[in-house]
Design an enzyme around this catalytic site. Structure first.
Site, PDB file in Angstrom:
ATOM      1  N   CYS A  99       6.265  12.522 -30.757  1.00  0.00           N
ATOM      2  CA  CYS A  99       5.837  13.435 -31.277  1.00  0.00           C
ATOM      3  C   CYS A  99       6.566  14.781 -30.697  1.00  0.00           C
ATOM      4  CB  CYS A  99       4.626  14.200 -32.093  1.00  0.00           C
ATOM      5  SG  CYS A  99       3.002  14.785 -31.250  1.00  0.00           S
ATOM      6  N   GLU A 148       0.255  18.469 -38.856  1.00  0.00           N
ATOM      7  CA  GLU A 148       0.493  17.702 -37.577  1.00  0.00           C
ATOM      8  C   GLU A 148       2.306  17.276 -37.782  1.00  0.00           C
ATOM      9  OE1 GLU A 148      -1.094  18.758 -34.716  1.00  0.00           O
ATOM     10  OE2 GLU A 148      -2.813  19.823 -35.127  1.00  0.00           O
TER      11      GLU A 148
END
Ligand code: NAD
Length: 466
Positions: A245, A211
């Site tokens: 993010c 991720e």
């Protein structure tokens, strides 16, 4: 500090002796995790705020605690259904055999998490891994050490060491952690460290979910509702002071609308934080090093002639790690803010003349983790859905697709591989084992030599109908 190797060996040997946790014990583990999180909530919020030097308790609760509780509850609610053996169709030539998929725990799962959502990004993968019947080791970030310590205490007070454990320490511990022969390793962090993790895991053939991050673009199409877009871009860019993010990294804007878009976004930021960086709701930057990086990005763009706009009402408090949000008009493409993931409250606006030009701009860069298109016109929305590649998309908003747990979450290419959240998480941490149950009377004798006469004719005929 727990030694990662001995913690791993304990889990591995316990798993070999008692491999599959039934639904009841998995639900009990998720109950225990939920109760622990509620018990340690205040300690975690205080620790997170201290790690950031200032992070609003509301932001801590919404972004880390509520999101974690929601993941734990989703897993608990659905795990019995997800655990069920799935019957699937068997092709005609193999009937009357029966085909099934049996979800099976993988064993010991490793989780390496970053500092920006230090609780959620450790506990969300943990909840999914427990729901899938695994044992879990977590290595949280050394940049949020107080939160990591509270997490370690919470997990050791709640779970036996052969079910879940937290390993604290710096990058050296993290590197040793990623070299353990886990049955699955989920890493959340930067693309650069993700590469190292993938290399370490490859030595053990450990499957990885990466991720990662990257530059997630926002595209303001000609039909966008500018005020609505500005409000949601401003929110996405300033939440957690831009240390998200999937935060909007830069905005592609029709050239004629660049100034009015900048004004609308700065106005929206002011409404969110009327006292600017002095607002209690506005978070600080995680470290002096990260703050200096943002200052350097801003100074470089200024030196290169880009216009920097800000609505900050007061001078920043000396010694504070807060960085006032800025909008930067058309910075050169070779500046750090247009080469690297910004990961802070700096928002470049890049003008475009035609949608094709905007598509080419995004396509020339790494596949982003998220892409946001603002358009009232459905054709303008579909242009981006059909012609761009990204980990995920939110249309007419920013960030929130991440919270929808019926959607898998993950990147593509440089922004990551694999996915989790909801059922996707359960399947990531399970071996979805295919099983064929052969029937006593079946047609497989046709495949046994010698292939002469009717058998050869039957196999030939079969080729035509399959
Ligand atoms: P980072 O890559 O610096 O660190 C992440 C973790 O990796 C930390 O726990 C660290 O201890 C560990 N680590 C450091 N060196 C290592 C090594 N050699 N081997 C193994 N592990 C090592 O990332 P960060 O600064 O903590 O987080 C910011 C980055 O994370 C940004 O790029 C952001 O986009 C990304 N991110 C992605 C997601 C997502 O869900 N895709 C979520 C949050 C953050």
């Amino acid at each position: 500090m727990t030694d990662p190797t001995s913690a791993f060996e304990l889990m591995k040997s316990t798993h070999a002796a008692a491999p599959i946790a039934d639904a009841q014990s998995r639900m009990a583990q998720l109950d225990a995790l939920e109760a622990a999180l509620l018990e340690y909530e205040d300690a975690l919020v205080t620790a997170m705020s201290a790690d950031f030097s200032h992070r609003s308790p509301h932001e801590c609760r919404i972004l880390d605690i509520t999101t974690s509780l929601s993941d734990i509850r989703t897993n608990r609610k659905h795990l019995k259904r997800w655990m069920r053996v799935q019957r699937v169709k068997t092709p005609l030539q193999f009937k009357p055999a029966k085909s099934e998929i049996h979800p099976q725990p993988l064993g010991v799962v490793g989780v390496i998490s970053p500092w920006n959502f230090p609780v959620y990004l450790a506990l969300a993968p943990m909840a999914a891994a427990l729901a899938a019947g695994n044992r879990v080791m977590i290595k949280p970030s050394e940049l949020s050490p107080r939160t990591s310590d509270v997490l370690a205490e919470m997990i050791s007070a709640t779970f036996p060491a052969d079910v879940a454990t937290v390993i604290t320490g710096g990058a050296d511990v993290a590197a040793a952690f990623s070299a353990l022969p886990f049955d699955h390793l989920l890493f959340t962090g930067s693309t650069a460290v993700g590469r190292k993790v993938a290399q370490a895991a490859a030595r053990n053939l450990t499957p990885v979910t990466l991720e990662l991050g990257g530059k997630s673009p926002v595209i303001l199409m000609p039909s966008a509702d500018l005020d609505r877009a500005a409000r949601r871009i401003a929110w996405g860019k300033t939440t957690n002071a831009g240390q998200v993010c999937v935060g909007p990294d830069y905005v592609l804007v029709p050239r004629k609308k660049m100034e009015m878009t900048a004004d609308a976004i700065l106005g929206a930021m002011m409404r969110l934080y009327p006292k600017g960086t002095a607002s209690d709701d506005y978070s600080a930057i995680i470290s002096e090093r990260h703050l200096a990086r943002l200052h350097a990005m801003r100074d470089e763009a200024k030196d290169r002639g880009a216009q920097i706009l800000s609505n900050e009402p007061t001078a920043p408090v000396a010694g504070s790690r807060k960085f006032a949000p800025i909008v930067v008009l058309d910075p050169p493409p070779d500046t750090a803010m247009m080469r690297e993931e910004i990961f802070g409250p700096i928002l470049p606006l890049i003008p475009y003349d035609t949608p094709e030009q905007a598509l080419a701009f995004v396509a020339a860069r790494d596949h982003p983790l998220a892409l946001y298109v603002f358009a009232e016109d459905k054709d303008e929305q579909d242009l981006w859905l059909d012609r761009s590649i990204s980990g995920g998309v939110t249309v007419n908003d920013t960030v929130i697709h991440v919270s929808v747990d019926t959607l898998p979450f993950g990147g593509v290419g440089a922004s990551g591989m694999g996915a989790y959240h909801g059922q996707a998480g359960f399947e990531t941490f399970s071996h979805m084992k295919p099983v064929l149950r052969q029937a006593r009377w079946n047609g497989m004798f046709v495949t046994e030599p010698p292939f002469k006469g009717w058998k050869a004719r039957a196999l030939n005929a079969l080729r035509k109908v399959l």
